[in-house]
Design an enzyme around this catalytic site. Sequence first.
Site, PDB file in Angstrom:
ATOM      1  CD1 TRP A   9      -2.357  -1.854   0.199  1.00 50.73           C
ATOM      2  CD2 TRP A   9      -3.300  -0.811   1.949  1.00 50.73           C
ATOM      3  NE1 TRP A   9      -3.582  -2.421   0.414  1.00 50.73           N
ATOM      4  CE2 TRP A   9      -4.187  -1.803   1.483  1.00 50.73           C
ATOM      5  CE3 TRP A   9      -3.674  -0.036   3.040  1.00 50.73           C
ATOM      6  CZ2 TRP A   9      -5.430  -2.022   2.077  1.00 50.73           C
ATOM      7  CZ3 TRP A   9      -4.900  -0.259   3.637  1.00 50.73           C
ATOM      8  CH2 TRP A   9      -5.773  -1.243   3.155  1.00 50.73           C
ATOM      9  CE  LYS A  10       4.847   1.444  -3.964  1.00 52.92           C
ATOM     10  NZ  LYS A  10       5.484   1.928  -5.172  1.00 52.92           N
ATOM     11  CG  HIS A  92       9.934  -0.509  -1.688  1.00 51.51           C
ATOM     12  ND1 HIS A  92      10.021   0.644  -2.439  1.00 51.51           N
ATOM     13  CD2 HIS A  92       8.967  -1.260  -2.264  1.00 51.51           C
ATOM     14  CE1 HIS A  92       9.132   0.586  -3.424  1.00 51.51           C
ATOM     15  NE2 HIS A  92       8.478  -0.561  -3.343  1.00 51.51           N
ATOM     16  CD  GLU A  94       8.118   3.662  -3.438  1.00 50.66           C
ATOM     17  OE1 GLU A  94       7.499   3.439  -2.384  1.00 50.66           O
ATOM     18  OE2 GLU A  94       7.644   3.431  -4.570  1.00 50.66           O
ATOM     19  CD  GLU A 164       8.868  -3.684  -5.867  1.00 45.81           C
ATOM     20  OE1 GLU A 164       7.672  -3.879  -6.140  1.00 45.81           O
ATOM     21  OE2 GLU A 164       9.251  -2.849  -5.044  1.00 45.81           O
ATOM     22  N   GLY A 170       5.577   2.537 -10.437  1.00 48.57           N
ATOM     23  CA  GLY A 170       4.680   3.685 -10.500  1.00 48.57           C
ATOM     24  C   GLY A 170       4.707   4.408 -11.839  1.00 48.57           C
ATOM     25  CB  SER A 207       3.865  -0.776 -13.843  1.00 51.69           C
ATOM     26  OG  SER A 207       4.356   0.509 -13.536  1.00 51.69           O
ATOM     27  N   GLY A 228       1.854  -2.463  -6.207  1.00 50.00           N
ATOM     28  CA  GLY A 228       1.695  -1.174  -5.543  1.00 50.00           C
ATOM     29  C   GLY A 228       0.340  -0.563  -5.857  1.00 50.00           C
ATOM     30  N   GLY A 229       0.329   0.410  -6.751  1.00 58.81           N
ATOM     31  CA  GLY A 229      -0.873   1.176  -7.064  1.00 58.81           C
ATOM     32  C   GLY A 229      -2.123   0.340  -7.298  1.00 58.81           C
TER      33      GLY A 229
HETATM   34  P1  13P Z   1       3.534   0.024  -8.554  1.00 57.69           P
HETATM   35  O1  13P Z   1       2.813  -1.272  -8.682  1.00 57.69           O
HETATM   36  O2  13P Z   1       2.646   1.160  -8.148  1.00 57.69           O
HETATM   37  O3  13P Z   1       4.382   0.311  -9.759  1.00 57.69           O
HETATM   38  O4  13P Z   1       4.561  -0.139  -7.332  1.00 57.69           O
HETATM   39  C1  13P Z   1       5.391  -1.235  -7.303  1.00 57.69           C
HETATM   40  C2  13P Z   1       6.025  -1.321  -5.977  1.00 57.69           C
HETATM   41  O5  13P Z   1       6.875  -0.536  -5.637  1.00 57.69           O
HETATM   42  C3  13P Z   1       5.564  -2.375  -5.066  1.00 57.69           C
HETATM   43  O6  13P Z   1       6.393  -2.473  -3.952  1.00 57.69           O
END
Ligand code: 13P
Length: 248
Positions: A9-10, A92, A94, A164, A170, A207, A228-229
Amino acid sequence: VDPLVVANWKMNGSEQLLQAVVQQVDGLAEATSATVVLALPAAYLSLTKAFDNTQIEWAGQNVHWLTSGAYTGEVSATMLAELGVGWCLVGHSERRQHCAETDDMVLAKTKACLELGIRPIVCVGENLQERQAGKALEVVSRQLLVVLKDIPSALAPLIVVAYEPVWAIGTGEEASPEIAQEVHEALKHAARSEVKALELRVLYGGSVNEDNVKTLMSMPDVDGVLVGGASLEALGFRRICEQVAGSV
Ligand code: 13P
């Protein structure tokens, strides 16, 4: 091994979304062989007690390497374990990017998880410059081996790796199934060079959505996905889980 689908979910979501997602995917996890894990913001992890009777499993998105101390804002593996959280994302991109997490910190966090019986989902991935320079495999292997070289090999099977690529996170531009396959194969190979006969599970993230998940899952070395999204919409996430479950 059963396929694994992990939602990250971030810094998103709400109590309401948690309710909706659990409602959508719980029966599914029960009816299929797929394991569904939700990586929630720390603030929501204590809410998961209410869902003890479901098949869904829970993950932290980050963890500190110490068990306690003057580290304002941090969460320890002890705390995660106390809440019954069985998994945790580690490293991660990020966090590597925005919180300056180094390979050494990723290793320390992985060890902290393993000591408490929490299964680390170690995230690796190259950025765009690294890919363009032809260094993708070198980068991801280094990120993985830093961890595998320094943990007891008996614990290595508890680790799951998530590939990833930073350029696919994203952006709506997922890695092609061929790229994912190539990197996953290389990661498994690198893992076996360090821990003999290790059957490393490698997830793909970046993605992933309900339209591309099936093709990605059709690759022999894609053992699951980290979403993620597209995990922030309950019905859409259910459709992703269904396809992952149907892929074996
Ligand atoms: P997205 O699916 O939004 O590209 O994010 C991937 C992600 O970083 C999952 O940890």
